[in-house]
Scaffold this motif. Structure first.
Motif, PDB file in Angstrom:
ATOM      1  N   ALA A  59       0.848  -1.204   0.000  1.00 10.02           N
ATOM      2  CA  ALA A  59       0.000   0.000   0.000  1.00 10.02           C
ATOM      3  C   ALA A  59       0.878   1.247   0.000  1.00 10.02           C
ATOM      4  O   ALA A  59       0.607   2.227  -0.708  1.00 10.02           O
ATOM      5  N   SER A  60       1.944   1.170   0.767  1.00  9.86           N
ATOM      6  CA  SER A  60       2.855   2.297   0.871  1.00  9.86           C
ATOM      7  C   SER A  60       3.523   2.577  -0.488  1.00  9.86           C
ATOM      8  O   SER A  60       3.609   3.732  -0.920  1.00  9.86           O
ATOM      9  N   ALA A  61       3.941   1.511  -1.164  1.00 11.05           N
ATOM     10  CA  ALA A  61       4.572   1.677  -2.486  1.00 11.05           C
ATOM     11  C   ALA A  61       3.588   2.295  -3.482  1.00 11.05           C
ATOM     12  O   ALA A  61       3.994   3.045  -4.374  1.00 11.05           O
ATOM     13  N   LEU A  62       2.305   1.983  -3.313  1.00 12.28           N
ATOM     14  CA  LEU A  62       1.294   2.519  -4.237  1.00 12.28           C
ATOM     15  C   LEU A  62       0.755   3.871  -3.766  1.00 12.28           C
ATOM     16  O   LEU A  62      -0.066   4.493  -4.448  1.00 12.28           O
ATOM     17  N   GLY A  63       1.166   4.269  -2.555  1.00 13.42           N
ATOM     18  CA  GLY A  63       0.702   5.554  -2.003  1.00 13.42           C
ATOM     19  C   GLY A  63      -0.789   5.542  -1.706  1.00 13.42           C
ATOM     20  O   GLY A  63      -1.481   6.549  -1.866  1.00 13.42           O
ATOM     21  N   GLU A  64      -1.281   4.354  -1.240  1.00 13.77           N
ATOM     22  CA  GLU A  64      -2.729   4.248  -0.957  1.00 13.77           C
ATOM     23  C   GLU A  64      -2.970   3.869   0.504  1.00 13.77           C
ATOM     24  O   GLU A  64      -2.092   3.335   1.167  1.00 13.77           O
ATOM     25  N   ARG A  65      -4.220   4.048   0.926  1.00 15.10           N
ATOM     26  CA  ARG A  65      -4.635   3.594   2.255  1.00 15.10           C
ATOM     27  C   ARG A  65      -4.865   2.097   2.209  1.00 15.10           C
ATOM     28  O   ARG A  65      -5.211   1.553   1.154  1.00 15.10           O
ATOM     29  N   LEU A  66      -4.739   1.426   3.361  1.00 13.85           N
ATOM     30  CA  LEU A  66      -5.036  -0.005   3.440  1.00 13.85           C
ATOM     31  C   LEU A  66      -6.119  -0.215   4.489  1.00 13.85           C
ATOM     32  O   LEU A  66      -5.950   0.174   5.653  1.00 13.85           O
ATOM     33  N   LEU A  67      -7.233  -0.791   4.080  1.00 15.17           N
ATOM     34  CA  LEU A  67      -8.315  -1.095   5.024  1.00 15.17           C
ATOM     35  C   LEU A  67      -8.038  -2.471   5.627  1.00 15.17           C
ATOM     36  O   LEU A  67      -7.772  -3.428   4.890  1.00 15.17           O
ATOM     37  N   VAL A  68      -8.091  -2.551   6.962  1.00 17.77           N
ATOM     38  CA  VAL A  68      -7.697  -3.794   7.648  1.00 17.77           C
ATOM     39  C   VAL A  68      -8.811  -4.260   8.586  1.00 17.77           C
ATOM     40  O   VAL A  68      -9.258  -3.510   9.451  1.00 17.77           O
ATOM     41  N   TRP A  69      -9.227  -5.527   8.402  1.00 18.08           N
ATOM     42  CA  TRP A  69     -10.248  -6.118   9.269  1.00 18.08           C
ATOM     43  C   TRP A  69      -9.653  -7.294  10.039  1.00 18.08           C
ATOM     44  O   TRP A  69      -8.870  -8.056   9.459  1.00 18.08           O
ATOM     45  N   GLY A  70     -10.055  -7.473  11.286  1.00 15.77           N
ATOM     46  CA  GLY A  70      -9.652  -8.670  12.030  1.00 15.77           C
ATOM     47  C   GLY A  70      -9.360  -8.388  13.483  1.00 15.77           C
ATOM     48  O   GLY A  70      -9.160  -7.237  13.892  1.00 15.77           O
ATOM     49  N   VAL A  71      -9.330  -9.453  14.256  1.00 15.54           N
ATOM     50  CA  VAL A  71      -9.043  -9.371  15.691  1.00 15.54           C
ATOM     51  C   VAL A  71      -7.568  -9.043  15.889  1.00 15.54           C
ATOM     52  O   VAL A  71      -6.710  -9.660  15.266  1.00 15.54           O
ATOM     53  N   LYS A  72      -7.267  -8.065  16.765  1.00 17.56           N
ATOM     54  CA  LYS A  72      -5.857  -7.792  17.095  1.00 17.56           C
ATOM     55  C   LYS A  72      -5.426  -8.840  18.124  1.00 17.56           C
ATOM     56  O   LYS A  72      -5.495  -8.615  19.331  1.00 17.56           O
ATOM     57  N   GLU A  73      -5.006  -9.977  17.598  1.00 20.40           N
ATOM     58  CA  GLU A  73      -4.662 -11.092  18.488  1.00 20.40           C
ATOM     59  C   GLU A  73      -3.342 -10.814  19.205  1.00 20.40           C
ATOM     60  O   GLU A  73      -3.172 -11.165  20.353  1.00 20.40           O
ATOM     61  N   MET A  88      -2.015   5.632   7.382  1.00 21.99           N
ATOM     62  CA  MET A  88      -2.198   4.804   6.186  1.00 21.99           C
ATOM     63  C   MET A  88      -3.060   3.570   6.452  1.00 21.99           C
ATOM     64  O   MET A  88      -3.819   3.141   5.597  1.00 21.99           O
ATOM     65  N   ILE A  89      -2.929   3.019   7.676  1.00 24.50           N
ATOM     66  CA  ILE A  89      -3.746   1.836   7.994  1.00 24.50           C
ATOM     67  C   ILE A  89      -5.082   2.313   8.550  1.00 24.50           C
ATOM     68  O   ILE A  89      -5.141   3.097   9.489  1.00 24.50           O
ATOM     69  N   ASP A  90      -6.136   1.824   7.946  1.00 28.09           N
ATOM     70  CA  ASP A  90      -7.487   2.152   8.418  1.00 28.09           C
ATOM     71  C   ASP A  90      -8.019   0.902   9.134  1.00 28.09           C
ATOM     72  O   ASP A  90      -8.494  -0.030   8.504  1.00 28.09           O
ATOM     73  N   TRP A  91      -7.873   0.877  10.480  1.00 21.51           N
ATOM     74  CA  TRP A  91      -8.269  -0.292  11.260  1.00 21.51           C
ATOM     75  C   TRP A  91      -9.796  -0.347  11.314  1.00 21.51           C
ATOM     76  O   TRP A  91     -10.425   0.546  11.851  1.00 21.51           O
ATOM     77  N   ARG A  92     -10.371  -1.412  10.803  1.00 15.89           N
ATOM     78  CA  ARG A  92     -11.835  -1.527  10.778  1.00 15.89           C
ATOM     79  C   ARG A  92     -12.380  -2.429  11.890  1.00 15.89           C
ATOM     80  O   ARG A  92     -13.596  -2.586  12.019  1.00 15.89           O
ATOM     81  N   GLY A  93     -11.489  -3.095  12.657  1.00 20.71           N
ATOM     82  CA  GLY A  93     -11.926  -3.959  13.755  1.00 20.71           C
ATOM     83  C   GLY A  93     -12.403  -5.316  13.266  1.00 20.71           C
ATOM     84  O   GLY A  93     -12.263  -5.660  12.086  1.00 20.71           O
ATOM     85  N   PHE A  94     -12.949  -6.096  14.195  1.00 19.62           N
ATOM     86  CA  PHE A  94     -13.481  -7.418  13.867  1.00 19.62           C
ATOM     87  C   PHE A  94     -14.998  -7.299  13.765  1.00 19.62           C
ATOM     88  O   PHE A  94     -15.670  -6.960  14.729  1.00 19.62           O
ATOM     89  N   LEU A  95     -15.528  -7.558  12.582  1.00 23.46           N
ATOM     90  CA  LEU A  95     -16.956  -7.338  12.336  1.00 23.46           C
ATOM     91  C   LEU A  95     -17.683  -8.656  12.133  1.00 23.46           C
ATOM     92  O   LEU A  95     -17.091  -9.617  11.638  1.00 23.46           O
ATOM     93  N   PRO A  96     -18.976  -8.702  12.470  1.00 22.34           N
ATOM     94  CA  PRO A  96     -19.756  -9.894  12.140  1.00 22.34           C
ATOM     95  C   PRO A  96     -19.832 -10.069  10.611  1.00 22.34           C
ATOM     96  O   PRO A  96     -19.713  -9.070   9.872  1.00 22.34           O
ATOM     97  N   THR A  97     -20.022 -11.302  10.158  1.00 23.08           N
ATOM     98  CA  THR A  97     -19.934 -11.601   8.721  1.00 23.08           C
ATOM     99  C   THR A  97     -20.748 -10.637   7.852  1.00 23.08           C
ATOM    100  O   THR A  97     -20.254 -10.177   6.812  1.00 23.08           O
ATOM    101  N   ASP A  98     -21.979 -10.316   8.246  1.00 20.18           N
ATOM    102  CA  ASP A  98     -22.840  -9.476   7.392  1.00 20.18           C
ATOM    103  C   ASP A  98     -22.163  -8.152   7.058  1.00 20.18           C
ATOM    104  O   ASP A  98     -22.147  -7.709   5.910  1.00 20.18           O
ATOM    105  N   GLU A  99     -21.615  -7.518   8.099  1.00 16.66           N
ATOM    106  CA  GLU A  99     -20.986  -6.219   7.905  1.00 16.66           C
ATOM    107  C   GLU A  99     -19.603  -6.370   7.256  1.00 16.66           C
ATOM    108  O   GLU A  99     -19.215  -5.584   6.381  1.00 16.66           O
ATOM    109  N   PHE A 100     -18.889  -7.411   7.663  1.00 13.44           N
ATOM    110  CA  PHE A 100     -17.549  -7.672   7.109  1.00 13.44           C
ATOM    111  C   PHE A 100     -17.635  -7.832   5.591  1.00 13.44           C
ATOM    112  O   PHE A 100     -16.899  -7.194   4.835  1.00 13.44           O
ATOM    113  N   GLN A 101     -18.561  -8.661   5.135  1.00 11.25           N
ATOM    114  CA  GLN A 101     -18.651  -8.900   3.683  1.00 11.25           C
ATOM    115  C   GLN A 101     -19.099  -7.633   2.945  1.00 11.25           C
ATOM    116  O   GLN A 101     -18.679  -7.378   1.833  1.00 11.25           O
ATOM    117  N   ARG A 102     -19.941  -6.812   3.582  1.00  9.03           N
ATOM    118  CA  ARG A 102     -20.411  -5.586   2.930  1.00  9.03           C
ATOM    119  C   ARG A 102     -19.223  -4.639   2.704  1.00  9.03           C
ATOM    120  O   ARG A 102     -19.054  -4.071   1.637  1.00  9.03           O
TER     121      ARG A 102
END
Ligand code: UDP
Length: 368
Positions: free
Chosen positions: A215-229, A245-259
């Protein structure tokens, strides 16, 4: 009871309750299999940690909730670490229930990557089957899987991909059942103008830092989903990334995650380990999102390079960057078509039914 309609006990992982995200892909796999097996007419009892909730539309399954201390996950232990069982361990409690319930069931299906259920296999009257969810990350587990394969229990083991199974020295060809998803829950999104996405447990074996570098090489934001284990690891990745640059989206239930993930232009998948399958790869494709992945482990079997995304040499950030900039050459409809063809919950349940019933039939035949 005919073999067409089995009574099955499904035993969840002792890492976290179903819905917590701690069990990673195993939770989603188990939920879609519950749905698929119910649709095939099987009777199900799910043994799971206290707090677990069955997926919607699965109220026909019975649930048996068990409390106890969670099991440490094998991913973050040394390869030669001994098996740990904490006092009041959930693993033991789950299996006390499973063995009892299994006496009056056709089969007990284990989803946990743990020593105990594998070891129990030849020692209990319940008919145990194991869907192995990781590669050979632990020597204790690896040797137990291999011992079962060499005994007359090889057929009781199934794997998600050939790459995963290749981590084990098996006595015969592995049973590979793939995986499956309740595709009605994943909506195809045709638009190809979205952001870069990455999803998974935030832990070193998932290689988030490489996606950040792309993402950094492309100069773009990266959307990130998942549990911070692994919080320490997450903090280091964040520190080394350009600010914001990192847009932390958290851990979402499947309905919202897939959307949310369905709106991405591409999913980057950067495993540092032999990924057993790679649920997020297929869930993204089910939404029409092409995937650029390292050709390592399961994703190497799931992505058709040039059709549903690009496979690149493992750990090669510049190759991944170049492939990502060519993502608009991929037709998003092909991604959805692949998921429908190879990874529906119904087909997956059918493969699991075929696997279990073939062993039970053979056993009955050898008794008669
Ligand atoms: N996941 C989720 N919500 C999120 C991010 C991830 O439910 O916000 C789920 C995702 O649907 C996938 C699982 O987490 O099924 C991760 O599984 P995967 O096989 O990719 O990796 P694992 O964690 O098992 O190593």
């Amino acid at each position: 009871m005919t073999l067409n309609q089995m009574k099955l006990v499904l035993v969840s992982t002792p890492i976290g309750y179903l819905g917590s995200g701690k069990g990673g892909g195993v939770e989603v796999t188990m939920c879609s299999l519950i749905k698929g097996l119910l649709s095939l007419g099987h009777q199900l009892i799910v043994v799971a940690p206290y707090g677990s909730v069955l997926p919607s539309g699965c109220s026909a399954a019975e649930i048996c909730l068990v409390s106890g201390v969670e099991q440490p996950s094998w991913q973050h232990q040394e390869r030669d670490a001994p098996m740990l069982i904490p006092p009041d361990g959930l693993l033991l409690k789950l299996w006390e229930q499973a063995i009892q319930l299994g006496k009056s069931a056709d089969a007990v299906l284990n989803f946990s990557y743990d020593w105990l259920p594998l070891w129990l296999t030849p020692h209990v009257t319940a008919d145990l089957f194991h869907l192995i969810s990781m590669g050979g990350v632990s020597n204790v587990m690896k040797s137990l899987v291999e011992d079962l394969s060499k005994s007359n229990n090889h057929g009781r083991l199934a794997f998600h991909t050939y790459c995963q199974a290749a981590d084990y020295c098996l006595s015969k060809e592995p049973v590979v059942v793939g995986n499956g998803f309740d595709l009605g829950k994943y909506e195809f999104q045709p638009s190809s103008g979205g952001a870069l996405g990455w999803a998974g447990r935030i832990a070193p074996e998932k290689g988030l830092e490489d996606a950040v570098a792309v993402a950094s090489a492309l100069g773009e934001r990266l959307l990130v989903w998942g549990v911070k284990e692994d919080l320490e690891y997450a903090a280091v990745v964040e520190e080394n990334a350009p600010a914001g640059m990192i847009d932390w989206r958290g851990f979402l239930p499947t309905d919202e995650f897939q959307r949310q993930i369905g709106a991405c232009r591409v999913l980057l998948n950067t495993p540092k380990w032999n990924e057993a399958y790679g649920n997020v790869v297929v869930e993204a494709m089910a939404c029409g999102v092409p995937v650029v992945a390292y050709d390592r482990g399961g994703p190497g079997e799931l992505v058709t390079s040039g059709l549903t995304g690009w496979l690149v040499a493992p750990d090669d950030i510049s190759e991944m960057t170049a492939a990502t900039s060519r993502i608009n050459e991929i037709d998003r409809r092909e991604c959805r078509v692949w998921a429908e063809k190879f990874a529906s919950a119904e087909e997956f349940a059918q493969r699991v039914e075929d696997w279990i019933s073939s062993i039970i039939k053979n056993k009955d035949a050898s008794i008669n």
